[in-house]
Each structure stands twice: as structure tokens, then as C-alpha cells.
Design a protein around this motif. Structure first.
Motif, PDB file in Angstrom:
ATOM      1  N   SER A   1       0.812  -1.211   0.000  1.00 34.27           N
ATOM      2  CA  SER A   1       0.000   0.000   0.000  1.00 34.27           C
ATOM      3  C   SER A   1       0.848   1.266   0.000  1.00 34.27           C
ATOM      4  O   SER A   1       0.328   2.364  -0.177  1.00 34.27           O
ATOM      5  CB  SER A   1      -0.932   0.016   1.218  1.00 34.27           C
ATOM      6  OG  SER A   1      -0.195   0.126   2.418  1.00 34.27           O
ATOM      7  N   ASN A   2       2.158   1.107   0.187  1.00 30.84           N
ATOM      8  CA  ASN A   2       3.049   2.261   0.199  1.00 30.84           C
ATOM      9  C   ASN A   2       3.906   2.351  -1.058  1.00 30.84           C
ATOM     10  O   ASN A   2       4.977   2.971  -1.053  1.00 30.84           O
ATOM     11  CB  ASN A   2       3.943   2.230   1.443  1.00 30.84           C
ATOM     12  CG  ASN A   2       3.174   2.569   2.698  1.00 30.84           C
ATOM     13  OD1 ASN A   2       2.235   3.360   2.662  1.00 30.84           O
ATOM     14  ND2 ASN A   2       3.547   1.962   3.818  1.00 30.84           N
TER      15      ASN A   2
ATOM     16  N   GLU B   1      -1.084   9.628   3.923  1.00 30.84           N
ATOM     17  CA  GLU B   1      -2.506   9.279   3.870  1.00 30.84           C
ATOM     18  C   GLU B   1      -3.267  10.240   2.967  1.00 30.84           C
ATOM     19  O   GLU B   1      -4.205   9.834   2.264  1.00 30.84           O
ATOM     20  CB  GLU B   1      -3.099   9.290   5.286  1.00 30.84           C
ATOM     21  CG  GLU B   1      -2.687   8.096   6.127  1.00 30.84           C
ATOM     22  CD  GLU B   1      -2.981   6.771   5.433  1.00 30.84           C
ATOM     23  OE1 GLU B   1      -4.112   6.603   4.931  1.00 30.84           O
ATOM     24  OE2 GLU B   1      -2.078   5.912   5.368  1.00 30.84           O
ATOM     25  N   HIS B   2      -2.870  11.490   2.961  1.00 33.37           N
ATOM     26  CA  HIS B   2      -3.488  12.496   2.101  1.00 33.37           C
ATOM     27  C   HIS B   2      -3.288  12.129   0.629  1.00 33.37           C
ATOM     28  O   HIS B   2      -4.240  12.153  -0.165  1.00 33.37           O
ATOM     29  CB  HIS B   2      -2.855  13.853   2.412  1.00 33.37           C
ATOM     30  CG  HIS B   2      -3.445  15.006   1.676  1.00 33.37           C
ATOM     31  ND1 HIS B   2      -4.544  15.707   2.128  1.00 33.37           N
ATOM     32  CD2 HIS B   2      -3.092  15.596   0.494  1.00 33.37           C
ATOM     33  CE1 HIS B   2      -4.836  16.673   1.283  1.00 33.37           C
ATOM     34  NE2 HIS B   2      -3.971  16.630   0.277  1.00 33.37           N
TER      35      HIS B   2
ATOM     36  N   PRO C   1       5.493   6.803   5.363  1.00 38.60           N
ATOM     37  CA  PRO C   1       4.640   7.187   6.489  1.00 38.60           C
ATOM     38  C   PRO C   1       5.417   7.375   7.781  1.00 38.60           C
ATOM     39  O   PRO C   1       4.935   8.022   8.712  1.00 38.60           O
ATOM     40  CB  PRO C   1       3.647   6.024   6.589  1.00 38.60           C
ATOM     41  CG  PRO C   1       4.345   4.871   5.943  1.00 38.60           C
ATOM     42  CD  PRO C   1       5.173   5.467   4.844  1.00 38.60           C
TER      43      PRO C   1
ATOM     44  N   LYS D   1      -2.526   9.165  -0.611  1.00 42.54           N
ATOM     45  CA  LYS D   1      -3.247   7.920  -0.896  1.00 42.54           C
ATOM     46  C   LYS D   1      -4.726   8.185  -1.169  1.00 42.54           C
ATOM     47  O   LYS D   1      -5.324   7.579  -2.066  1.00 42.54           O
ATOM     48  CB  LYS D   1      -3.105   6.941   0.280  1.00 42.54           C
ATOM     49  CG  LYS D   1      -1.753   6.281   0.393  1.00 42.54           C
ATOM     50  CD  LYS D   1      -1.773   5.303   1.562  1.00 42.54           C
ATOM     51  CE  LYS D   1      -0.461   4.572   1.706  1.00 42.54           C
ATOM     52  NZ  LYS D   1      -0.511   3.607   2.840  1.00 42.54           N
ATOM     53  N   GLU D   2      -5.311   9.076  -0.396  1.00 45.26           N
ATOM     54  CA  GLU D   2      -6.723   9.400  -0.592  1.00 45.26           C
ATOM     55  C   GLU D   2      -6.939  10.068  -1.947  1.00 45.26           C
ATOM     56  O   GLU D   2      -7.922   9.779  -2.640  1.00 45.26           O
ATOM     57  CB  GLU D   2      -7.223  10.309   0.530  1.00 45.26           C
ATOM     58  CG  GLU D   2      -8.708  10.655   0.448  1.00 45.26           C
ATOM     59  CD  GLU D   2      -9.624   9.441   0.516  1.00 45.26           C
ATOM     60  OE1 GLU D   2     -10.774   9.554   0.043  1.00 45.26           O
ATOM     61  OE2 GLU D   2      -9.194   8.393   1.036  1.00 45.26           O
TER      62      GLU D   2
ATOM     63  N   LYS E   1       0.671  11.926   7.874  1.00 41.41           N
ATOM     64  CA  LYS E   1      -0.535  12.621   7.419  1.00 41.41           C
ATOM     65  C   LYS E   1      -0.462  12.903   5.926  1.00 41.41           C
ATOM     66  O   LYS E   1      -1.455  12.776   5.204  1.00 41.41           O
ATOM     67  CB  LYS E   1      -0.717  13.930   8.184  1.00 41.41           C
ATOM     68  CG  LYS E   1      -1.004  13.757   9.667  1.00 41.41           C
ATOM     69  CD  LYS E   1      -1.143  15.107  10.353  1.00 41.41           C
ATOM     70  CE  LYS E   1      -1.386  14.952  11.854  1.00 41.41           C
ATOM     71  NZ  LYS E   1      -1.477  16.281  12.536  1.00 41.41           N
TER      72      LYS E   1
END
Length: 208
Positions: A53-54, A79-80, A71, A82-83, A76
Motif C-alpha cells: 500500500s506504500n 494518507e493524504h 509514512p 493515498k486518498e 498525514k
């Protein structure tokens, strides 16, 4: 991106032609078996497992660039990004700026249209230096204005883009959130493409 990185700037039978023109981000199942975090240097002999996932794969007309997200350094921000990937924001996005020290993209389409982020800006997370091959979030004068645009460091910008005192106050630096582990030669090829100066920036004549 602004400053060093300026501004936070169908499918079916037609998909192959779109992919040939656009820079797309896709989550890619892949394990980095020998990675030392510094593209082009000798790899460590021991295997290093990276969560699938990274891993991001940036597809350009010149070839693919593979990035390992960090990460541990900027949770943060990771995750930003990725979204934004999940939301399809980077589909059709392009690299549009090329300096001697970096290339930038993520907020402009192949047709030179602005592609605003659907998310609110993310708080600055400076933890790693902007060394060669690192990927960092672009921002404006507001240190917490970084959003969808990013840049890839072609040179060691660790001093220039680190937190430092300036004539107008403290510059908080630029948040590194990933490392290029494959395709740094693609980034260098983009940096060598013809550009035109505009507003103090070197903009690519042909977006990729």
C-alpha cells in the motif's frame, strides 16, 4: 506548488491512449527487495520489505517512476496522497514544471488546465531532507497550504528546502513523503525537456 515548488496547482478502448498521454498514479503491488533509499547507489544486500500500500507507480509517456511512500516521515501527508489516488485525482495530471533541481506536477492536466484538489490542505510535516530522488509536497507561502502538487528532487536540495530563517521570517521547509526507487532516469529526462520561462518558473513546452 509555490516557492521552491509553486502553487497547489473512458475507460474501455480509449484507456490506452489516455495512459500514453497522462501521468497517472496507481497503487501497485510490489516488494522492494533491496533498497537503500538513494536511487542510483549500490543496494543493500539484505531484503527490505515494503508494504504494497506504500508503493506508487507514476506512468508517463517516457516511462514509469516507482515511489516508496514514507509514512514514518510524513504519516498525514502519505494518507493524504493515498486518498487523492483513491479519488482518481492524479488521473490525467501531468508534470508541467522543470527546473535544474526538480520537476513538479500533480495540479495541472495534459491540456494545461488546473486540477484543483478535492481535499483540504495538509499540515506541514518536515522530517526528512530534500535529497536527490526524494518526493516532496508543494506548497505556497503558507507552510500548511500543501495539497495535491508534488515535486521530485533531481539534485540535493537538502539545504535550500530545509527550515531556515529568511529576510521575511521563518521558512518551514518542504515535507518529503517518498523516495524514487525506480525510474530516476525518467525524472532526469523530463528535467532535460525544453522549457519556457514564465513568472520566474521554467514551464515545460510539452507536458508529460
Amino acid at each position: 506548488m509555490e516557492s521552491a515548488a509553486h502553487g497547489d496547482r473512458q475507460k474501455g478502448t480509449r484507456w490506452s491512449s489516455v495512459a500514453a498521454l497522462a501521468v497517472m498514479f496507481v497503487l501497485f503491488f510490489y516488494f522492494v527487495l533491496s533498497y537503500d533509499g538513494n536511487p542510483g547507489n549500490a543496494m543493500r544486500p539484505e531484503a527490505v520489505r515494503v508494504s504494497p500500500s506504500n508503493i506508487l507507480r507514476i506512468v508517463t509517456p517516457l516511462g514509469a517512476i516507482r515511489v516508496v511512500l514514507r509514512p514514518d516521515a510524513a504519516p498525514k501527508t502519505v494518507e493524504h496522497v493515498k486518498e487523492l489516488v483513491r479519488m482518481g485525482h492524479y488521473e490525467l495530471a501531468a508534470f508541467y514544471r522543470s527546473e535544474k533541481s526538480l520537476v513538479q506536477g500533480g495540479g495541472v492536466t495534459q491540456g494545461r488546465e488546473l486540477r484543483p484538489s478535492p481535499l483540504a490542505p495538509v499540515e506541514l510535516e518536515y522530517a526528512m531532507p530534500n535529497t536527490r530522488g526524494t518526493v516532496a509536497l508543494a506548497r505556497g507561502e503558507d507552510e500548511n497550504s500543501g495539497n495535491a502538487e508534488f515535486f521530485i528532487n533531481i539534485r540535493d536540495n537538502s539545504e535550500a528546502l530545509a527550515p531556515q530563517d529568511t529576510m521575511v521570517g521563518m521558512d518551514a521547509g518542504y515535507a518529503v513523503f517518498g523516495d524514487v526507487v525506480q525510474g530516476i532516469e525518467i525524472v532526469e529526462a523530463i528535467s532535460g525537456m525544453p522549457t519556457t520561462s514564465s513568472g520566474g518558473l521554467r514551464l515545460l513546452n510539452e507536458l508529460v
